[in-house]
Design a protein around this motif. Structure first.
Motif, PDB file in Angstrom:
ATOM      1  N   LEU A 169      47.423  30.588  47.429  1.00 16.28           N
ATOM      2  CA  LEU A 169      46.397  30.779  46.774  1.00 16.28           C
ATOM      3  C   LEU A 169      46.085  32.388  46.357  1.00 16.28           C
ATOM      4  O   LEU A 169      45.877  32.846  45.450  1.00 16.28           O
ATOM      5  CB  LEU A 169      44.887  30.336  47.361  1.00 16.28           C
ATOM      6  N   VAL A 170      46.188  33.187  47.503  1.00 15.54           N
ATOM      7  CA  VAL A 170      46.245  34.800  47.652  1.00 15.54           C
ATOM      8  C   VAL A 170      47.433  35.105  46.573  1.00 15.54           C
ATOM      9  O   VAL A 170      47.156  36.144  45.748  1.00 15.54           O
ATOM     10  CB  VAL A 170      46.538  35.271  48.915  1.00 15.54           C
ATOM     11  N   PHE A 171      48.542  34.627  46.647  1.00 19.06           N
ATOM     12  CA  PHE A 171      49.769  35.208  46.055  1.00 19.06           C
ATOM     13  C   PHE A 171      49.435  34.700  44.423  1.00 19.06           C
ATOM     14  O   PHE A 171      49.777  35.651  43.447  1.00 19.06           O
ATOM     15  CB  PHE A 171      50.812  34.509  46.133  1.00 19.06           C
ATOM     16  N   GLY A 172      48.865  33.574  43.992  1.00 21.41           N
ATOM     17  CA  GLY A 172      48.437  33.295  42.666  1.00 21.41           C
ATOM     18  C   GLY A 172      47.419  34.260  42.188  1.00 21.41           C
ATOM     19  O   GLY A 172      47.375  35.022  41.183  1.00 21.41           O
ATOM     20  N   VAL A 173      46.467  34.587  42.906  1.00 22.08           N
ATOM     21  CA  VAL A 173      45.278  35.662  42.665  1.00 22.08           C
ATOM     22  C   VAL A 173      45.886  36.936  42.620  1.00 22.08           C
ATOM     23  O   VAL A 173      45.631  37.750  41.417  1.00 22.08           O
ATOM     24  CB  VAL A 173      44.163  35.700  43.699  1.00 22.08           C
ATOM     25  N   VAL A 174      46.767  37.345  43.534  1.00 21.08           N
ATOM     26  CA  VAL A 174      47.446  38.689  43.352  1.00 21.08           C
ATOM     27  C   VAL A 174      48.198  38.882  41.900  1.00 21.08           C
ATOM     28  O   VAL A 174      48.177  39.711  41.297  1.00 21.08           O
ATOM     29  CB  VAL A 174      48.231  38.938  44.296  1.00 21.08           C
ATOM     30  N   MET A 175      48.936  37.801  41.513  1.00 27.28           N
ATOM     31  CA  MET A 175      49.703  37.907  40.243  1.00 27.28           C
ATOM     32  C   MET A 175      48.810  38.159  39.064  1.00 27.28           C
ATOM     33  O   MET A 175      49.016  38.703  38.195  1.00 27.28           O
ATOM     34  CB  MET A 175      50.660  36.543  40.172  1.00 27.28           C
ATOM     35  N   VAL A 176      47.680  37.495  39.308  1.00 29.54           N
ATOM     36  CA  VAL A 176      46.926  37.503  37.913  1.00 29.54           C
ATOM     37  C   VAL A 176      46.112  38.781  38.073  1.00 29.54           C
ATOM     38  O   VAL A 176      45.747  39.497  36.992  1.00 29.54           O
ATOM     39  CB  VAL A 176      45.628  36.393  38.091  1.00 29.54           C
ATOM     40  N   ALA A 177      45.676  39.497  39.213  1.00 29.20           N
ATOM     41  CA  ALA A 177      45.249  40.668  39.398  1.00 29.20           C
ATOM     42  C   ALA A 177      46.305  41.765  38.831  1.00 29.20           C
ATOM     43  O   ALA A 177      46.026  42.692  37.861  1.00 29.20           O
ATOM     44  CB  ALA A 177      44.858  41.147  40.851  1.00 29.20           C
ATOM     45  N   LEU A 178      47.667  41.647  39.144  1.00 32.80           N
ATOM     46  CA  LEU A 178      48.629  42.464  38.700  1.00 32.80           C
ATOM     47  C   LEU A 178      48.882  42.342  36.799  1.00 32.80           C
ATOM     48  O   LEU A 178      48.953  43.478  36.197  1.00 32.80           O
ATOM     49  CB  LEU A 178      49.939  42.186  39.139  1.00 32.80           C
ATOM     50  N   MET A 179      48.576  41.184  36.394  1.00 28.94           N
ATOM     51  CA  MET A 179      48.651  40.866  35.172  1.00 28.94           C
ATOM     52  C   MET A 179      47.466  41.655  34.590  1.00 28.94           C
ATOM     53  O   MET A 179      47.983  42.405  33.301  1.00 28.94           O
ATOM     54  CB  MET A 179      48.516  39.209  34.864  1.00 28.94           C
ATOM     55  N   VAL A 180      46.382  41.444  34.783  1.00 24.93           N
ATOM     56  CA  VAL A 180      44.988  42.284  34.328  1.00 24.93           C
ATOM     57  C   VAL A 180      45.561  43.675  34.447  1.00 24.93           C
ATOM     58  O   VAL A 180      45.083  44.482  33.357  1.00 24.93           O
ATOM     59  CB  VAL A 180      43.854  41.979  35.191  1.00 24.93           C
ATOM     60  N   TRP A 181      45.843  44.393  35.610  1.00 29.87           N
ATOM     61  CA  TRP A 181      46.174  45.651  35.707  1.00 29.87           C
ATOM     62  C   TRP A 181      47.411  46.214  34.479  1.00 29.87           C
ATOM     63  O   TRP A 181      47.136  47.112  33.791  1.00 29.87           O
ATOM     64  CB  TRP A 181      46.517  46.225  36.804  1.00 29.87           C
ATOM     65  N   ALA A 182      48.473  45.321  34.355  1.00 26.64           N
ATOM     66  CA  ALA A 182      49.300  45.905  33.458  1.00 26.64           C
ATOM     67  C   ALA A 182      49.051  45.662  32.220  1.00 26.64           C
ATOM     68  O   ALA A 182      49.601  46.504  31.274  1.00 26.64           O
ATOM     69  CB  ALA A 182      50.729  44.732  33.832  1.00 26.64           C
ATOM     70  N   ILE A 183      48.486  44.709  31.791  1.00 28.02           N
ATOM     71  CA  ILE A 183      47.981  44.401  30.269  1.00 28.02           C
ATOM     72  C   ILE A 183      47.058  45.470  30.154  1.00 28.02           C
ATOM     73  O   ILE A 183      47.119  46.391  28.951  1.00 28.02           O
ATOM     74  CB  ILE A 183      47.418  43.256  30.237  1.00 28.02           C
ATOM     75  N   THR A 184      46.159  46.118  30.885  1.00 31.75           N
ATOM     76  CA  THR A 184      45.143  47.025  30.544  1.00 31.75           C
ATOM     77  C   THR A 184      45.820  48.480  30.513  1.00 31.75           C
ATOM     78  O   THR A 184      45.736  49.278  29.701  1.00 31.75           O
ATOM     79  CB  THR A 184      43.967  47.211  31.524  1.00 31.75           C
ATOM     80  N   ALA A 185      46.719  48.552  31.355  1.00 28.96           N
ATOM     81  CA  ALA A 185      47.637  49.835  31.400  1.00 28.96           C
ATOM     82  C   ALA A 185      48.547  49.890  29.955  1.00 28.96           C
ATOM     83  O   ALA A 185      48.644  51.093  29.464  1.00 28.96           O
ATOM     84  CB  ALA A 185      48.598  49.948  32.573  1.00 28.96           C
ATOM     85  N   MET A 186      48.957  48.649  29.495  1.00 32.10           N
ATOM     86  CA  MET A 186      50.015  48.717  28.526  1.00 32.10           C
ATOM     87  C   MET A 186      49.259  48.965  27.066  1.00 32.10           C
ATOM     88  O   MET A 186      49.716  49.650  26.362  1.00 32.10           O
ATOM     89  CB  MET A 186      50.550  47.332  28.232  1.00 32.10           C
ATOM     90  N   GLN A 187      47.992  48.810  27.319  1.00 34.55           N
ATOM     91  CA  GLN A 187      46.821  48.831  25.994  1.00 34.55           C
ATOM     92  C   GLN A 187      46.253  50.202  26.050  1.00 34.55           C
ATOM     93  O   GLN A 187      45.475  50.592  25.151  1.00 34.55           O
ATOM     94  CB  GLN A 187      45.981  47.620  25.902  1.00 34.55           C
ATOM     95  N   GLY A 188      46.556  50.828  27.277  1.00 31.78           N
ATOM     96  CA  GLY A 188      45.658  52.379  27.435  1.00 31.78           C
ATOM     97  C   GLY A 188      44.284  52.159  27.613  1.00 31.78           C
ATOM     98  O   GLY A 188      43.556  52.976  27.345  1.00 31.78           O
ATOM     99  N   VAL A 189      43.895  50.832  28.132  1.00 31.64           N
ATOM    100  CA  VAL A 189      42.367  50.732  28.431  1.00 31.64           C
ATOM    101  C   VAL A 189      42.041  51.240  29.774  1.00 31.64           C
ATOM    102  O   VAL A 189      42.742  50.819  30.639  1.00 31.64           O
ATOM    103  CB  VAL A 189      41.737  49.365  27.996  1.00 31.64           C
ATOM    104  N   GLY A 190      41.202  52.076  30.046  1.00 34.73           N
ATOM    105  CA  GLY A 190      40.723  52.705  31.390  1.00 34.73           C
ATOM    106  C   GLY A 190      39.903  51.432  31.823  1.00 34.73           C
ATOM    107  O   GLY A 190      38.764  51.058  31.106  1.00 34.73           O
ATOM    108  N   MET A 191      40.315  50.899  33.142  1.00 37.16           N
ATOM    109  CA  MET A 191      39.433  50.026  33.702  1.00 37.16           C
ATOM    110  C   MET A 191      39.019  50.441  35.017  1.00 37.16           C
ATOM    111  O   MET A 191      39.905  50.895  35.855  1.00 37.16           O
ATOM    112  CB  MET A 191      40.149  48.745  33.863  1.00 37.16           C
TER     113      MET A 191
END
Length: 183
Positions: A71-93
């Motif tokens: 469960l934690v591994f799945g959530v961490v993968m989703v968090a990394l996805m959110v961070w990576a996509i926002t970084a790729m789009q240049g959106v500050g979060m």
């Protein structure tokens, strides 16, 4: 140059992270639902996830049937996805934005897991191929979700409408949660 069709690199990053999270969440629910671990499809998921989950289990212990490491591994993968996509789009979060995005996309990933497995199981039942390991794997994941609906909504004229009801419930839940978290 970005067009109205989206960014292919963002799409690929999302697909890769969601696929890994999908497998982690499937592993979690297979254990939670007491799936048949002799099924070849389930064994493949176990072999794919064990190299990551076994070391995590030394730190994150299971609680009953809850494989918290998966469960934690799945959530961490989703968090990394959110961070990576926002970084790729240049959106500050902010941290709060990443947290809300992680909660939302974790919910989407888990509900999409059930949406697709219920849909595939329904299609397989129409084709009459209920004895394959793939269909048994889908049954292990979907029966605990569909059976409560099936008790309330029995088959009508030999047609089981409970998978359709589950698919509708998932879609409505995704809309409601999306409006609450992202609205």
């Amino acid at each position: 140059m970005s067009g109205s069709f989206g960014d292919p690199s963002v799409f690929l990053v999302r697909v890769l992270f969601e696929l890994v999270a999908f497998v982690a969440f499937a592993r979690y629910f297979l254990q939670l639902f007491r799936a048949n671990f002799y099924n070849p499809v389930t064994q493949a998921i176990v072999k794919i996830t064990d190299p990551v989950l076994n070391p995590l289990r030394t730190v994150i212990k299971p609680v009953g049937r809850h494989d918290l490491a998966a469960l934690v591994f799945g959530v961490v993968m989703v968090a990394l996805m959110v961070w990576a996509i926002t970084a790729m789009q240049g959106v500050g979060m902010t941290g709060t934005g990443v947290f809300i995005g992680t909660v939302y996309f974790t919910f989407l990933t888990v509900t999409n897991l059930f949406f697709w497995t219920v849909l595939l199981r329904a299609v397989a039942s129409w084709l009459g191929n209920d004895r394959s390991p793939g269909v048994a794997f889908l049954a292990d994941l979907t029966d605990p979700v569909v059976d409560p609906i099936r008790r309330v909504l029995p088959p009508i004229g030999g047609i089981d409408l409970s998978p359709l009801a589950v698919l509708l419930i998932i879609q409505v839940a995704q809309m409601v949660v999306g409006n609450l978290l992202m609205g």
